[in-house]
Scaffold this motif. Structure first.
Motif, PDB file in Angstrom:
ATOM      1  N   VAL A 159       0.859  -1.232  -0.018  1.00 20.97           N
ATOM      2  CA  VAL A 159      -0.005   0.317   0.008  1.00 20.97           C
ATOM      3  C   VAL A 159       1.042   1.180  -0.078  1.00 20.97           C
ATOM      4  O   VAL A 159       1.629   1.520   0.716  1.00 20.97           O
ATOM      5  N   VAL A 160       0.721   2.024  -0.950  1.00 24.25           N
ATOM      6  CA  VAL A 160       1.520   3.073  -1.032  1.00 24.25           C
ATOM      7  C   VAL A 160       1.131   4.654  -1.371  1.00 24.25           C
ATOM      8  O   VAL A 160      -0.244   4.460  -2.014  1.00 24.25           O
ATOM      9  N   HIS A 161       1.153   5.583  -0.891  1.00 27.44           N
ATOM     10  CA  HIS A 161       0.495   7.039  -1.004  1.00 27.44           C
ATOM     11  C   HIS A 161       1.398   7.880  -1.433  1.00 27.44           C
ATOM     12  O   HIS A 161       2.657   8.034  -1.401  1.00 27.44           O
ATOM     13  N   VAL A 162       1.069   8.720  -2.601  1.00 25.92           N
ATOM     14  CA  VAL A 162       1.793   9.650  -3.063  1.00 25.92           C
ATOM     15  C   VAL A 162       1.071  10.890  -3.371  1.00 25.92           C
ATOM     16  O   VAL A 162      -0.324  10.787  -3.374  1.00 25.92           O
ATOM     17  N   HIS A 163       1.411  12.320  -3.585  1.00 25.59           N
ATOM     18  CA  HIS A 163       0.911  13.533  -4.062  1.00 25.59           C
ATOM     19  C   HIS A 163       0.542  13.601  -5.393  1.00 25.59           C
ATOM     20  O   HIS A 163       1.418  12.916  -6.172  1.00 25.59           O
ATOM     21  N   ASN A 164      -0.166  14.592  -5.965  1.00 20.39           N
ATOM     22  CA  ASN A 164      -0.493  14.413  -7.315  1.00 20.39           C
ATOM     23  C   ASN A 164       0.214  15.683  -7.881  1.00 20.39           C
ATOM     24  O   ASN A 164      -0.419  16.996  -7.285  1.00 20.39           O
ATOM     25  N   PHE A 165       0.798  15.708  -8.801  1.00 22.84           N
ATOM     26  CA  PHE A 165       1.558  16.812  -9.544  1.00 22.84           C
ATOM     27  C   PHE A 165       0.423  17.928  -9.880  1.00 22.84           C
ATOM     28  O   PHE A 165       0.686  19.023  -9.894  1.00 22.84           O
ATOM     29  N   TRP A 166      -0.529  17.461 -10.789  1.00 17.73           N
ATOM     30  CA  TRP A 166      -1.529  18.143 -11.289  1.00 17.73           C
ATOM     31  C   TRP A 166      -2.477  19.099 -10.332  1.00 17.73           C
ATOM     32  O   TRP A 166      -3.060  19.934 -10.688  1.00 17.73           O
ATOM     33  N   PHE A 167      -2.376  18.543  -8.922  1.00 18.55           N
ATOM     34  CA  PHE A 167      -3.209  19.046  -7.999  1.00 18.55           C
ATOM     35  C   PHE A 167      -2.655  20.548  -7.624  1.00 18.55           C
ATOM     36  O   PHE A 167      -3.400  21.292  -7.215  1.00 18.55           O
ATOM     37  N   ASN A 168      -1.499  20.845  -8.083  1.00 16.35           N
ATOM     38  CA  ASN A 168      -0.939  21.966  -7.868  1.00 16.35           C
ATOM     39  C   ASN A 168      -1.545  23.011  -8.595  1.00 16.35           C
ATOM     40  O   ASN A 168      -1.312  24.457  -8.339  1.00 16.35           O
ATOM     41  N   LEU A 169      -2.428  22.876  -9.785  1.00 18.51           N
ATOM     42  CA  LEU A 169      -3.211  23.894 -10.571  1.00 18.51           C
ATOM     43  C   LEU A 169      -4.263  24.536  -9.583  1.00 18.51           C
ATOM     44  O   LEU A 169      -4.359  25.840  -9.873  1.00 18.51           O
ATOM     45  N   PHE A 170      -4.629  23.779  -8.577  1.00 22.01           N
ATOM     46  CA  PHE A 170      -5.602  24.651  -7.852  1.00 22.01           C
ATOM     47  C   PHE A 170      -4.915  25.432  -6.587  1.00 22.01           C
ATOM     48  O   PHE A 170      -5.516  25.861  -5.653  1.00 22.01           O
ATOM     49  N   GLU A 171      -3.651  25.293  -6.568  1.00 22.07           N
ATOM     50  CA  GLU A 171      -2.831  26.247  -5.447  1.00 22.07           C
ATOM     51  C   GLU A 171      -2.820  27.802  -5.916  1.00 22.07           C
ATOM     52  O   GLU A 171      -2.910  27.964  -7.082  1.00 22.07           O
ATOM     53  N   PRO A 172      -2.690  28.496  -4.847  1.00 20.15           N
ATOM     54  CA  PRO A 172      -2.467  30.119  -5.407  1.00 20.15           C
ATOM     55  C   PRO A 172      -1.286  30.182  -6.364  1.00 20.15           C
ATOM     56  O   PRO A 172      -0.101  29.510  -6.317  1.00 20.15           O
ATOM     57  N   SER A 173      -1.363  30.860  -7.413  1.00 15.89           N
ATOM     58  CA  SER A 173      -0.473  30.936  -8.556  1.00 15.89           C
ATOM     59  C   SER A 173       0.010  29.607  -8.925  1.00 15.89           C
ATOM     60  O   SER A 173       0.945  29.281  -9.769  1.00 15.89           O
ATOM     61  N   GLY A 174      -1.000  28.558  -9.140  1.00 18.21           N
ATOM     62  CA  GLY A 174      -0.665  27.259  -9.388  1.00 18.21           C
ATOM     63  C   GLY A 174      -0.422  27.273 -10.929  1.00 18.21           C
ATOM     64  O   GLY A 174       0.370  26.492 -11.358  1.00 18.21           O
TER      65      GLY A 174
END
Length: 261
Positions: A159-174
């Motif tokens: 079982v492995v967890h990672v963060h999504n690169f494309w989710f940065n689009l929803f950050e300020p100045s993403g």
């Protein structure tokens, strides 16, 4: 800190100087559980693990930190193998095991080199809290996944967890960040798409690689894993992303993947 006195070539494979400062910090290890004490981020992870891993056999927590995810498994009947580069984190794990009489063995090792663990000696493994992303370099991450596949018994769950690169689009100045990042990754051969450096818990230049869904699944399959489930995570990471069919590859904050050796 000691790691700043070392030239870069003396750092362990896959470990940046910022990450080394993080793992060598006694303060971060001592404060780790309290820092996350009121966070609900781990509840969904623990639920997925409980569903995916039987309550018997040896479970390796790879990049265990203070073994927040491993301790509940051991309390329900599993044996634990806590693996981390940080001697400070493992000190905290050993203290927990002694106080609560938990069947946990600690192994200090770089995740890129798990040669200290015998082949087919582990029933199941977990690698959570985006620890896979803390390994610098695609080749080093591939070596870790190959080692994980090697130490697991046939049919064992990972079982492995990672963060999504494309989710940065929803950050300020993403949007600007993603566009600049993609440009740099295209121009600079040493800069991989998804590599981030930022200050984390007073550690400058902390490193984290964030993944696309396809990148993660390709790496797991290349290491010899079969994909069982891919769980896209909601923004708060406390549950599964709703309507994931609608641009889920962008909207998911990350993924938990359950796979089999």
């Amino acid at each position: 800190m000691a790691s700043k006195q070392k030239p870069r070539w003396q750092l362990p494979p896959g470990v940046t100087r910022g990450t080394m400062d993080y793992v060598e910090s006694p303060a971060i290890a001592d404060d780790y559980d309290e820092y996350f004490a009121f966070s609900d981020l781990f509840q969904f992870d623990e639920a997925v693990i409980a569903e995916s891993i039987p309550p018997t056999g040896l479970v390796a927590d790879l990049g265990c930190g203070t073994a927040r995810a491993l301790v509940p498994l051991v309390r329900r009947g599993n044996r634990g193998l806590a693996v981390d580069l940080s001697a400070e984190m493992l000190r905290v794990v050993a203290e927990k095991a002694q106080i609560d009489d938990l069947d946990i063995t600690c192994v200090q090792a770089n995740l890129v080199d798990l040669s200290a663990i015998e082949t087919n000696s582990v029933d199941h493994a977990i690698c959570l809290f985006s620890t896979l992303g803390m390994i610098h370099g695609a080749e080093n991450r591939a070596r870790f996944l190959e080692h994980t596949r090697r130490v697991l018994k046939p049919g064992g769950k990972f079982v492995v967890h990672v963060h999504n690169f494309w989710f940065n689009l929803f950050e300020p100045s993403g949007f600007s960040w993603v566009a600049l990042h993609l440009f740099r990754a295209h121009i600079l051969k040493w800069h991989e798409r998804g590599d981030k450096y930022y200050e984390y818990r007073n550690v400058p230049n902390f490193f984290l690689h964030v993944f696309s869904r396809g990148e993660l699944l390709k790496a797991l399959r290349a290491a010899g894993f079969e994909i069982d489930r891919v769980l896209p995570l909601a923004t708060n990471r406390q549950n599964r992303l709703r309507a994931s069919w609608l641009l889920g590859g962008f909207r998911a904050s990350g993924w938990i993947v359950v796979c089999s050796a």
